[in-house]
Design a protein around this motif. Sequence first.
Motif: not given
Length: 367
Positions: A106-107, A143-146, A161-166, A217-222
Amino acid sequence: MASERVDIYMPKLRGKSVAVVGNATSLVGDTHLVDTLIENNISVAKVFAPEHGFRGDADAGATIDDDIDTKTGLPILSLYGANKKPSKAALNGVDTIVFDIQDVGVRFYTYLSTLHYVMEAAAENDIQVIVLDRPNPNGGYIDGPVLEPSVKSFVGLHPVPLVYGMTIGEYAKMINGEGWLAGGIQANLTVVPIANYARDTAYVLPIKPSPNLPTMNAVYLYPSLALFEGTVVSIGRGTPFPFEIVGHPQYPKQNFSFRPEPSFGARNPKLNGALCFGYDLRNTAATMPTPNATINLEWLLKFYAAAPNKDTFFLERNFFDKLAGNEDLRDQIKSGLNEAAIRQSWQLDLDAFKAVRAKYLIYPPSN
């Protein structure tokens, strides 16, 4: 974990003076990386500690002081507080920096900014950087704004993005390759990859990555709930369930309520002592997000819509914008734009980022 591939990185460290950038997640099996290096006769000169400290026991945002590690006697130099970038003096005599920290994908998780400044300082001082890669528990989606340059800060330095998949190793390659270090310099970077890893493989963290992310769960909701940090709403800091519950005293009374109180990792929580009403999300994100996952804006939109005083819903304006990565999301929420329209406003930037990201990927999907 790459940290367990000692046959790859130990030979690179023999005869070198090594600095470690690490925290409580820097494990080789059940043993801390620093202890493992010392046991293998690697000359460890010092440790650099990020947000939450070397042992991971400091509050979010708390100033981290220089210290001495009681187990090894090594000096611990803070990279959170006044000195977020290793100084030339701090790196004097260091040949190689080993970076080993568990990221959550997460960014605004500040370990990315620590990585940036470590790489920059290393490049400026002709020091090698070795990143021991680790799985990204939120690595299966984007996902999310860049982030836009106008809101660049320690909680977001790069146009991602907010979530960048790397993974953090892939991210390090992108920092280098895209010329994001000062003046476009490049670090002498080696990424030790994870063996037999696919980016959408579910991975349960063996240790919490920071004090307020105690469960998967907290990590996924963060990615979704951390946006509330820029508002008057509590996300459960000061309870046993940070980033798994959300509420406010003036939200319409629900069946669920909680009361934040000072605790480990949250010595002065938002809405301290106030009875908050909201949602219990402890069973909403129990598995790793799929490639089609998105961050959840519904909760944020609902709390704003129910706020009796919308002028004070957002805290200091710039902080929410820094978390969001742009100056638009706050205005979109205030104007009543629906979730679909908000998401559509991100799409062109997300498509452009995916093209950049593709150049630096190390790991394939599982199918």
